[in-house]
Design a protein around this motif. Structure first.
Motif, PDB file in Angstrom:
ATOM      1  N   GLY A   1      -3.997 -46.730 -35.928  1.00  0.00           N
ATOM      2  CA  GLY A   1      -4.701 -47.095 -34.707  1.00  0.00           C
ATOM      3  C   GLY A   1      -3.785 -47.711 -33.667  1.00  0.00           C
ATOM      4  N   LEU A   2      -2.880 -48.578 -34.099  1.00  0.00           N
ATOM      5  CA  LEU A   2      -1.938 -49.194 -33.165  1.00  0.00           C
ATOM      6  C   LEU A   2      -0.986 -48.148 -32.582  1.00  0.00           C
ATOM      7  CD1 LEU A   2      -1.078 -52.479 -35.106  1.00  0.00           C
ATOM      8  CD2 LEU A   2      -2.447 -52.273 -33.029  1.00  0.00           C
ATOM      9  N   ALA A   3      -0.543 -47.210 -33.413  1.00  0.00           N
ATOM     10  CA  ALA A   3       0.369 -46.166 -32.943  1.00  0.00           C
ATOM     11  C   ALA A   3      -0.305 -45.288 -31.890  1.00  0.00           C
ATOM     12  CB  ALA A   3       0.838 -45.312 -34.120  1.00  0.00           C
ATOM     13  N   LEU A   4      -1.551 -44.914 -32.124  1.00  0.00           N
ATOM     14  CA  LEU A   4      -2.292 -44.109 -31.154  1.00  0.00           C
ATOM     15  C   LEU A   4      -2.472 -44.881 -29.842  1.00  0.00           C
ATOM     16  CD1 LEU A   4      -5.083 -42.626 -33.458  1.00  0.00           C
ATOM     17  CD2 LEU A   4      -3.270 -41.332 -32.337  1.00  0.00           C
ATOM     18  N   SER A   5      -2.756 -46.162 -29.949  1.00  0.00           N
ATOM     19  CA  SER A   5      -2.981 -46.980 -28.763  1.00  0.00           C
ATOM     20  C   SER A   5      -1.716 -47.105 -27.922  1.00  0.00           C
ATOM     21  CB  SER A   5      -3.476 -48.376 -29.176  1.00  0.00           C
ATOM     22  OG  SER A   5      -4.676 -48.288 -29.920  1.00  0.00           O
ATOM     23  N   VAL A   6      -0.592 -47.371 -28.581  1.00  0.00           N
ATOM     24  CA  VAL A   6       0.683 -47.476 -27.865  1.00  0.00           C
ATOM     25  C   VAL A   6       1.056 -46.139 -27.240  1.00  0.00           C
ATOM     26  CG1 VAL A   6       3.169 -47.879 -28.146  1.00  0.00           C
ATOM     27  CG2 VAL A   6       1.522 -49.395 -29.267  1.00  0.00           C
ATOM     28  N   ALA A   7       0.827 -45.059 -27.992  1.00  0.00           N
ATOM     29  CA  ALA A   7       1.145 -43.724 -27.486  1.00  0.00           C
ATOM     30  C   ALA A   7       0.320 -43.399 -26.238  1.00  0.00           C
ATOM     31  CB  ALA A   7       0.894 -42.677 -28.568  1.00  0.00           C
ATOM     32  N   SER A   8      -0.933 -43.824 -26.224  1.00  0.00           N
ATOM     33  CA  SER A   8      -1.782 -43.533 -25.062  1.00  0.00           C
ATOM     34  C   SER A   8      -1.252 -44.228 -23.820  1.00  0.00           C
ATOM     35  CB  SER A   8      -3.223 -43.982 -25.341  1.00  0.00           C
ATOM     36  OG  SER A   8      -3.342 -45.392 -25.359  1.00  0.00           O
ATOM     37  N   PHE A   9      -0.792 -45.462 -23.974  1.00  0.00           N
ATOM     38  CA  PHE A   9      -0.277 -46.211 -22.826  1.00  0.00           C
ATOM     39  C   PHE A   9       0.935 -45.507 -22.231  1.00  0.00           C
ATOM     40  CE2 PHE A   9       2.683 -49.272 -20.991  1.00  0.00           C
ATOM     41  CZ  PHE A   9       1.883 -49.914 -20.060  1.00  0.00           C
ATOM     42  N   PHE A  10       1.906 -45.170 -23.068  1.00  0.00           N
ATOM     43  CA  PHE A  10       3.128 -44.566 -22.560  1.00  0.00           C
ATOM     44  C   PHE A  10       2.901 -43.135 -22.067  1.00  0.00           C
ATOM     45  CE2 PHE A  10       5.009 -48.036 -25.056  1.00  0.00           C
ATOM     46  CZ  PHE A  10       5.872 -48.560 -24.091  1.00  0.00           C
ATOM     47  N   TRP A  11       1.978 -42.429 -22.701  1.00  0.00           N
ATOM     48  CA  TRP A  11       1.680 -41.071 -22.236  1.00  0.00           C
ATOM     49  C   TRP A  11       1.084 -41.101 -20.827  1.00  0.00           C
ATOM     50  CZ3 TRP A  11       2.655 -36.165 -23.796  1.00  0.00           C
ATOM     51  CH2 TRP A  11       1.954 -35.154 -23.143  1.00  0.00           C
ATOM     52  N   LEU A  12       0.101 -41.970 -20.621  1.00  0.00           N
ATOM     53  CA  LEU A  12      -0.512 -42.057 -19.298  1.00  0.00           C
ATOM     54  C   LEU A  12       0.473 -42.590 -18.259  1.00  0.00           C
ATOM     55  CD1 LEU A  12      -4.058 -43.367 -20.283  1.00  0.00           C
ATOM     56  CD2 LEU A  12      -3.521 -41.132 -19.299  1.00  0.00           C
ATOM     57  N   TRP A  13       1.306 -43.533 -18.642  1.00  0.00           N
ATOM     58  CA  TRP A  13       2.320 -44.063 -17.730  1.00  0.00           C
ATOM     59  C   TRP A  13       3.280 -42.952 -17.319  1.00  0.00           C
ATOM     60  CZ3 TRP A  13       6.514 -48.201 -19.329  1.00  0.00           C
ATOM     61  CH2 TRP A  13       7.234 -48.585 -18.176  1.00  0.00           C
ATOM     62  N   TRP A  14       3.644 -42.124 -18.280  1.00  0.00           N
ATOM     63  CA  TRP A  14       4.628 -41.058 -18.031  1.00  0.00           C
ATOM     64  C   TRP A  14       4.024 -39.911 -17.238  1.00  0.00           C
ATOM     65  CZ3 TRP A  14       5.562 -36.494 -21.615  1.00  0.00           C
ATOM     66  CH2 TRP A  14       6.648 -35.730 -21.166  1.00  0.00           C
ATOM     67  N   THR A  15       2.779 -39.542 -17.522  1.00  0.00           N
ATOM     68  CA  THR A  15       2.211 -38.318 -16.929  1.00  0.00           C
ATOM     69  C   THR A  15       1.276 -38.576 -15.749  1.00  0.00           C
ATOM     70  OG1 THR A  15       0.318 -38.307 -18.460  1.00  0.00           O
ATOM     71  CG2 THR A  15       2.331 -37.155 -19.167  1.00  0.00           C
ATOM     72  N   THR A  16       0.755 -39.801 -15.612  1.00  0.00           N
ATOM     73  CA  THR A  16      -0.162 -40.076 -14.500  1.00  0.00           C
ATOM     74  C   THR A  16       0.385 -41.219 -13.651  1.00  0.00           C
ATOM     75  OG1 THR A  16      -1.562 -41.551 -15.850  1.00  0.00           O
ATOM     76  CG2 THR A  16      -2.150 -39.227 -15.815  1.00  0.00           C
ATOM     77  N   ASN A  17      -0.025 -42.439 -13.934  1.00  0.00           N
ATOM     78  CA  ASN A  17       0.491 -43.595 -13.200  1.00  0.00           C
ATOM     79  C   ASN A  17       0.247 -44.869 -14.002  1.00  0.00           C
ATOM     80  OD1 ASN A  17      -2.240 -44.597 -12.486  1.00  0.00           O
ATOM     81  ND2 ASN A  17      -2.290 -42.767 -11.181  1.00  0.00           N
TER      82      ASN A  17
ATOM     83  N   GLY B   1      -9.883 -41.627 -15.178  1.00  0.00           N
ATOM     84  CA  GLY B   1      -9.793 -40.319 -14.536  1.00  0.00           C
ATOM     85  C   GLY B   1      -9.639 -40.427 -13.033  1.00  0.00           C
ATOM     86  N   TRP B   2     -10.430 -41.307 -12.424  1.00  0.00           N
ATOM     87  CA  TRP B   2     -10.349 -41.480 -10.963  1.00  0.00           C
ATOM     88  C   TRP B   2      -8.979 -42.012 -10.563  1.00  0.00           C
ATOM     89  CZ3 TRP B   2     -14.169 -40.549  -7.216  1.00  0.00           C
ATOM     90  CH2 TRP B   2     -13.857 -40.985  -5.924  1.00  0.00           C
ATOM     91  N   SER B   3      -8.493 -43.014 -11.279  1.00  0.00           N
ATOM     92  CA  SER B   3      -7.205 -43.625 -10.931  1.00  0.00           C
ATOM     93  C   SER B   3      -6.047 -42.661 -11.166  1.00  0.00           C
ATOM     94  CB  SER B   3      -6.993 -44.902 -11.749  1.00  0.00           C
ATOM     95  OG  SER B   3      -6.848 -44.616 -13.131  1.00  0.00           O
TER      96      SER B   3
END
Length: 310
Positions: A107-123, A167-169
């Motif tokens: 669960g922690l790995a998925l959570s950390v991955a989500s943060f960096f993925w969104l930072w890298w691909t969105t904002n 999604g909006w952001s």
């Protein structure tokens, strides 16, 4: 050849499959469906009809990782009560299919991955909103509210509203009023949706010591609250019509009337002392939300003239 040796690969294969399905089950895939139902329409409304498909895909991947991480951590925190409830007794941690420590790391790995993925691909805003959602769902709802107050799903449901904000952001880099209205739609929709289910399984919640409203209040009190929040939900969907075209507005009115009829029927049946089927409202509330947000997506793709300039 020894028969037991010939059967070993099949046995190993079965255990591996069971373990993998266990990890998948921790993420609560059916709950994640709400992410898909709400995120894409929010992105399409944010920039009507002209959103980059790759941005949508990247946002969905990040959102899926965040939801999967939050749901897994929720299962870790609720492992003790899941064993006491018939509705949840087959979850992986309740059946000891996955070690609790492994689920925590997962669960922690998925959570950390989500943060960096969104930072890298969105904002960065989207990444921080996802991180805040996970923290709120696990720390505030699961660990603080769920076992202490009948208002647990009211305030805890805010976590389920965040996909529209993310999604909006992701599209705009900001949070504007239509995103807040979409947040309110899901916020108000969550209590009647969840309490209808809890009415059906209130013995489960009572056995687990979870003070869901149907456990501590009468059916009349619960269905009255369901009715109030249903009206608030419909009102919020109509408020969003100011940022959409006629198609969404029409569907919101018709679907809202249908949803209200169901809620009034449930409340009226309880008032008259008749047997009621709250699970019907729970199931149909999913259809209601899907119809409203599907209409929002189509309206946005067609870029129909808005009733109000966003």
């Amino acid at each position: 050849m020894d028969i037991r040796e010939s059967q070993l690969p099949a046995g190993v294969h079965g255990r591996v499959r069971t373990t993998l399905l266990g990890y998948l089950s921790l993420t609560k895939p059916r709950v994640i469906e709400l992410l898909l139902v709400t995120t894409i329409p929010a992105m399409l409304l944010a920039h009507r009809g002209t959103v980059d498909p790759l941005l949508i895909l990247n946002t969905l991947v990040g959102g899926l990782l965040a939801a999967a991480g939050a749901n897994t951590l929720n299962c870790v925190a609720d492992a003790d009560i899941d064993k006491k409830m018939k509705r949840t007794e087959r979850r992986p941690l309740a059946r000891d299919i996955v070690p609790r420590s492994h689920a925590l790391v997962f669960g922690l790995a998925l959570s950390v991955a989500s943060f960096f993925w969104l930072w890298w691909t969105t904002n960065m805003l989207s990444a921080h909103l996802a991180a805040a959602t996970i923290a709120f769902y696990v720390l505030v709802y699961t660990l603080l509210l769920k076992r202490r107050t009948t208002q647990n799903v009211v305030w805890g449901g805010a976590a389920g509203c965040m996909p529209v904000m993310i999604g909006w952001s992701a599209v705009t880099g900001t949070i504007q009023w239509p995103a807040l209205v979409m947040f309110l739609i899901i916020f108000f929709w969550t209590p009647p949706h969840t309490w209808a289910l809890a009415m059906r399984y209130k013995e489960d919640y009572a056995a687990a010591g979870v003070p869901m409203l149907p456990v501590v209040a009468t059916e009349r009190q619960v269905t009255k609250q369901i009715l109030v929040y249903t009206w608030l939900t419909v009102a919020a969907t109509l408020a969003l019509a100011l940022a959409t075209g006629w198609l969404y507005a029409s569907v919101a009115i018709l679907a809202g009337a249908w949803f209200l009829v169901m809620a009034h029927q449930l409340y009226g049946g309880v008032r008259r002392g008749e047997p009621v089927k709250p699970l019907r409202l729970f199931l149909q509330s999913n259809n209601y939300l899907a119809v409203v947000f599907l209409a929002l997506a189509i309206d946005s793709v067609l870029a129909l003239p808005t009733l109000f300039t966003v």
